[in-house]
Design an enzyme around this catalytic site. Structure first.
Site, mmCIF file in Angstrom:
data_model
loop_
_atom_site.group_PDB
_atom_site.id
_atom_site.type_symbol
_atom_site.label_atom_id
_atom_site.label_comp_id
_atom_site.label_asym_id
_atom_site.label_seq_id
_atom_site.Cartn_x
_atom_site.Cartn_y
_atom_site.Cartn_z
ATOM 1 N N TYR A 144 -3.100 6.528 -10.180
ATOM 2 C CA TYR A 144 -4.089 5.993 -9.249
ATOM 3 C C TYR A 144 -3.484 5.954 -7.856
ATOM 4 O O TYR A 144 -2.379 5.428 -7.669
ATOM 5 C CB TYR A 144 -4.509 4.578 -9.669
ATOM 6 C CG TYR A 144 -5.568 3.967 -8.780
ATOM 7 C CD1 TYR A 144 -6.862 4.481 -8.743
ATOM 8 C CD2 TYR A 144 -5.274 2.877 -7.964
ATOM 9 C CE1 TYR A 144 -7.840 3.925 -7.925
ATOM 10 C CE2 TYR A 144 -6.253 2.312 -7.140
ATOM 11 C CZ TYR A 144 -7.532 2.840 -7.123
ATOM 12 O OH TYR A 144 -8.489 2.282 -6.320
ATOM 13 N N ASP A 239 4.020 7.877 -4.396
ATOM 14 C CA ASP A 239 3.142 6.739 -4.151
ATOM 15 C C ASP A 239 3.866 5.489 -4.643
ATOM 16 O O ASP A 239 3.857 5.155 -5.820
ATOM 17 C CB ASP A 239 1.812 6.931 -4.874
ATOM 18 C CG ASP A 239 0.851 5.777 -4.609
ATOM 19 O OD1 ASP A 239 1.302 4.738 -4.079
ATOM 20 O OD2 ASP A 239 -0.334 5.912 -4.937
ATOM 21 N N LYS A 267 0.894 -3.420 -1.031
ATOM 22 C CA LYS A 267 1.230 -4.553 -1.896
ATOM 23 C C LYS A 267 2.410 -5.391 -1.391
ATOM 24 O O LYS A 267 2.221 -6.185 -0.480
ATOM 25 C CB LYS A 267 1.393 -4.048 -3.336
ATOM 26 C CG LYS A 267 0.061 -3.440 -3.812
ATOM 27 C CD LYS A 267 -0.068 -3.045 -5.246
ATOM 28 C CE LYS A 267 -1.528 -2.647 -5.509
ATOM 29 N NZ LYS A 267 -1.755 -1.425 -6.194
HETATM 30 C C1 LIG Z 1 -2.816 -0.393 -5.654
HETATM 31 C C2 LIG Z 1 -2.438 1.030 -5.538
HETATM 32 C C3 LIG Z 1 -3.055 1.888 -4.612
HETATM 33 C C4 LIG Z 1 -4.228 1.472 -3.783
HETATM 34 O O1 LIG Z 1 -3.947 0.449 -2.906
HETATM 35 P P1 LIG Z 1 -5.173 -0.431 -2.302
HETATM 36 O O2 LIG Z 1 -4.512 -1.323 -1.325
HETATM 37 O O3 LIG Z 1 -5.790 -1.109 -3.473
HETATM 38 O O4 LIG Z 1 -6.118 0.545 -1.677
HETATM 39 C C5 LIG Z 1 -2.569 3.168 -4.488
HETATM 40 N N1 LIG Z 1 -1.552 3.596 -5.238
HETATM 41 C C6 LIG Z 1 -0.952 2.818 -6.151
HETATM 42 C C7 LIG Z 1 0.191 3.345 -6.938
HETATM 43 C C8 LIG Z 1 -1.389 1.513 -6.341
HETATM 44 O O5 LIG Z 1 -0.815 0.752 -7.271
#
Ligand SMILES: *Cc1c(COP(=O)(O)O)cnc(C)c1O
Length: 430
Positions: A144, A239, A267
């Site tokens: 994701y 990511d 995060k």
């Molecule tokens: C949470 C997450 C996202 C998206 O971040 P948002 O702030 O929710 O848009 C993208 N990549 C990874 C790996 C994530 O855990």
């Protein structure tokens, strides 16, 4: 569990918010029961409007590595609020947070702040396409990277939880360039490059998968991605929105010794306020406007209170490396507890874990990729989740979301969680 206030809030919320939420997983569609109406958090614990107290393993889906309300972070946000919320001009805090990220993460020479992980991923893809003059992107099933069109194909997180393949409203042209491959499978990556390598701009990967539940990289997987992208002139994009400053101060790339071309953050670096960032090689980042032609902008990018929060979190983590040791010990304790109780109940249960990211995959022996984890016993997970709620344990409401530990969790928090897990496995029949 008392839940009358939770039910009342849900009813009101469903009238004005689609599904009663602002992010799908919060609706508890994959587990029984009503989402608690949380009103307060402190350390590893949260309290709801019905007077229930929970040990929190959701931690706002990742940001709260120091638990709720760390004093350093609250003080830093308050100090900024006394001076203003946003000015539309570069502030020193943006530079300070960028400097900390550059210092901590070896591959990152420059940073651009945005307001979410989604934006970071979509901007990095644009940059990768611009820098290579190629259109195709490789991602992994169950990975994701936010909800930008090109990256929703076979995505994890809420998309996996709801069991939908992508989303209506995504034009086929937007995903036509996306190649989706199985995680932890270097052969399929090699084959995709043999087939279309000259059209591939980038491989984007969660270096520790967290959005199909926690699935660690197999030995050699990330090295293989580095080698093959370099060979074909494609970019490697890590990511690290979830793993950055969580699995190690320098992120997963420090843990595994890999140097990607671009990295995404979010995060933890916002301390619970809305933040994302992307960064990497200077020659790539200088292509971003206004130093280069690749356009990307944001009214509230580099939000001062968010920058202040991020700096405070990073400073606590940087000054006490023992905190990562502590997170590892807590994670190992939780993992061992799950494995021992599953074995005692005669139930298969692969536990995916890296540091403070943990998922017990109920009913399966192996969890290497999305196909594996889709075989987990989601029905049983739902009952486990319900039993946990009753026992005062707040776990992410999906088999496809990793749980998180914070530096404020205690051994006792972990043991209570394991006891409830063991009790449920031994009493809940198939
Ligand atoms: C949470 C997450 C996202 C998206 O971040 P948002 O702030 O929710 O848009 C993208 N990549 C990874 C790996 C994530 O855990």
């Amino acid at each position: 569990m008392r839940d009358s206030n939770a039910r009342a809030l849900r009813e009101r919320a469903e009238r004005v918010l689609p599904g009663g939420v602002d992010s799908p997983v919060r609706a508890y569609r994959a587990v029984p029961g009503v989402p608690p109406h949380i009103v307060r958090g402190e350390g590893a614990h949260v309290v709801d409007a019905d007077g229930n107290e929970f040990i929190d393993f959701v931690l706002a889906y990742g940001p709260h590595i120091l638990g709720h309300q760390p004093p350093e972070v609250i003080t830093a946000i308050r100090a900024q609020l006394d001076r203003g919320i946003a000015y539309g001009h570069t502030v020193e805090l943006e530079v300070e947070l960028a400097e900390r990220i550059v210092d901590a993460v070896g591959s990152v020479e420059m940073v651009r702040f945005v307001t979410s992980g989604t934006e970071a991923a979509m901007s990095a893809v644009r940059l990768a396409r611009a820098a290579t003059g190629r259109d195709r992107i490789v991602k992994f099933a169950g990975g994701y990277h936010g909800h930008a069109d090109a990256l929703l194909a076979e995505a994890g997180s809420g998309v996996a939880t709801l069991g939908i393949p992508g989303s209506p409203g995504v034009p086929s042209a937007a995903v036509a360039g996306t190649i989706v491959l199985p995680y932890n499978d270097n052969d399929s990556v090699a084959a995709a490059f043999e087939d279309k390598g000259e059209q591939i701009a980038a491989v984007i990967v969660e270096p520790v998968a967290g959005n199909m539940g926690c699935v660690p990289p197999a030995p050699g997987f990330l090295d293989g991605l580095r080698a093959i992208t370099s060979k074909w002139g494609a970019l490697l994009v890590f990511d690290e929105v979830m793993t950055g400053f969580r699995v190690a101060y320098g992120g997963a790339q420090a843990l595994y010794g890999i140097r990607p071309d671009l990295s995404l953050f979010g995060k933890v670096i916002g301390g619970g306020l809305p933040v994302g960032a992307y960064g990497g090689r200077r020659d790539l980042m200088e292509r971003i406007a206004p130093s280069g032609p690749v356009y990307q902008a944001g009214t509230l990018s580099g939000s001062p209170p968010a920058m202040a929060a991020g700096i405070a979190v990073l400073d606590v983590l940087r000054h006490d490396p023992g905190l990562y040791r502590r997170l590892e010990d807590l994670g190992a304790r939780l993992q061992a507890g799950f494995e021992e109780s599953a074995a005692a109940a005669g139930l298969g249960c692969a536990v995916g874990r890296v540091g403070s990211m943990v998922t017990p995959f109920v009913g399966i022996e192996m969890a290497r990729n999305f196909d594996d984890v889709k075989l987990a016993d989601r029905e049983r997970f739902g009952r486990l989740h319900e039993a946990w709620l009753d026992a005062g344990v707040l776990w992410p409401p999906s088999q496809f979301e990793t749980a998180f530990l914070s530096t404020t969790h205690s051994d006792e928090d972990v043991d209570r969680t394991v006891e409830s897990f063991a009790r449920t496995l031994s009493t809940v029949s198939v």
